[in-house]
Design an enzyme around this catalytic site. Structure first.
Site: not given
Ligand code: XUL
Ligand code: CO
Length: 444
Positions: A108, A111
């Site tokens: 993300h 992150d």
């Molecule tokens: C949350 C989840 C996230 C997504 C990316 O349940 O799986 O980490 O993979 O935003």
């Protein structure tokens, strides 16, 4: 795999590159089943899987939960300077990936580096860390499987991001997605993910669902058009999950998202990123979710983990269950692998009380080996047992004669009525579920 990449500080001291040593090995820091060069079902294991490490769980998450503060005092998360801290974290990530022998990571935006106090400050920080990442990637085979924007943690998204009833918030989410797409493209990311944690509702009483769905579809079109105009060739992936954090999330499961993509004309650019624990929460098996996606040509990528069958939330544990994984791998092989450029991202975290840095290695080695082993098992089931022929024989009445005419659309309902009168009551034919189950056990 390229050599080990160590930054200014070595974080995982005493651990060298993890090797395949075979199932007789007693070395806990070795692969017992995952041999990246071994060919299974026509491709090397490395090509079949494209394993990835999730930046958020492995390098950011400190083990905090609603009942207590963090337990994991990662040595790369100690600088007060956000840019230095992000660089240290990236050094740790590259060292970990290269030692584990995994080429890919997923991230993300937040992150990579903490959000700043303004959009401009955040953009400046993202530039700095992606410059650093690009430099670090040169001459290595470390790659980005996918990037995404975190549109769920910041309080501004409490009523949703692209589905927010307030246009200003939707615009802010748009800026964030533009920046995350730019970062993904800059780092050579192969896919781009949308997981809609807050894209849903807490109460239908204050929610215009139709309007919110129209808005998020509009938003996806804008994101896709922007990325395509910038030369992005990868897949956009929607990650279904039925609930948590919202009471009801719009991307409920594979079938729901498939319908949404068709309805809003997004079918050509979007596929699915399926997650095992999300399937569990939707009261499906992961094999079911994969099959639904594969039927539509949308088996894009996977977030690997497992839930806990005694509770109902997203525990994101590393996968260990061979029976479950073998059932998944049977669908995977039938589909010919991922139907795009996806891979297997460990969206999984070590437990709060697994606090040694070595635990990160044990967890990933275990998950990777569990996948490798179940792929080998599934491939053997398909090539050495009656599994495939049992399944196809079950439908053989459609392969010729009048059954084939039905398949080809040559019969009418009145024809069926006439045939039923001619043939009388159909014979009882056993489904033989237990026989199929025994075949899986035999090959495990
Ligand atoms: C949350 C989840 C996230 C997504 C990316 O349940 O799986 O980490 O993979 O935003
Ligand atoms: Co996920």
């Amino acid at each position: 795999m390229s050599k080990v990449i160590i930054g200014e500080t070595e974080y995982f001291k005493g651990i060298s590159q993890i090797q395949f040593e075979g199932k007789e090995s007693r070395n806990p820091l070795a692969f017992k089943y995952y041999d990246p060069n071994r060919i299974v079902s026509g491709k090397t294991m490395a090509e079949q899987f494209k394993f990835a490490v999730a930046y958020w769980h492995s390098f950011c998450n400190n083990g905090g939960d609603p009942f207590g503060v963090g337990t994991k005092l990662y040595p790369w998360n100690t600088s007060c300077d956000p840019i230095q801290n992000a660089k240290n974290k990236m050094d740790a990530a590259f060292e970990f990936l290269s030692k584990l022998g995994v080429n890919y990571f997923c991230f993300h935006d937040v992150d990579l580096i903490d959000e700043g106090s303004s959009l401009s400050e955040t953009e400046y920080r993202l530039q700095a860390i992606t410059d650093y990442g690009l430099e670090k990637m040169k001459g290595t085979d470390i790659k980005v499987l996918w990037g995404t924007a975190n549109l769920f943690s910041n309080p501004r998204y409490m009523n949703g991001a692209a589905t927010n009833p307030d246009f200003n918030t939707v615009a802010y989410a748009g800026a964030q997605v533009k920046n995350a797409i730019d970062a993904t493209i800059k780092l050579g990311g192969e896919n781009y993910v949308f997981w809609g944690g807050r894209e849903g509702y807490m109460s239908l009483l204050n929610t215009n669902m139709k309007r919110e769905l129209d808005n998020i579809a509009q938003f996806f079109h804008m994101a896709k058009d922007y990325a395509r105009a910038r030369g992005f060739k990868g897949d956009f992936l929607i990650e279904p999950k039925p609930a948590e954090p919202s009471k009801h999330q719009y991307d409920f499961d594979a079938a729901t998202v498939t319908g949404f993509l068709r309805e809003y004309n997004l079918f050509d650019d979007f596929k699915l990123n399926l997650e095992v624990n999300h399937a569990t929460l939707a009261n499906h098996t992961m094999a079911h979710e994969m099959q639904v996606a594969a039927n539509a040509g949308l088996l894009g990528s996977m977030d690997a983990n497992r839930g806990d069958y005694q509770n109902g939330w997203d525990t994101d544990q590393f996968p260990v269950d061979l029976y479950e994984l073998t059932e998944m791998m049977l669908v995977f092989l039938d589909a010919g692998g991922f139907q795009g450029g996806g891979g297997i991202n460990f969206d999984a975290k070590t437990r709060r009380n697994s606090t040694d840095l070595t635990d990160l290695f044990y967890a990933h080695i275990g998950g990777i080996d569990a996948f490798a082993r179940s792929l080998i098992i599934a491939d053997r089931i398909k090539s050495e047992s009656d599994y495939d022929s049992l399944r196809s024989d079950r439908y053989s009445s459609f392969d010729s004669g009048i059954g084939l005419e039905f398949t080809d659309g040559k019969l009418s309902l009145s024809d069926l009525h006439k045939l039923a009168h001619q043939q009388g009551e159909p014979q009882q034919i056993s489904g033989k579920q237990e026989l199929y189950e025994n075949i899986i056990n035999q090959f495990i």
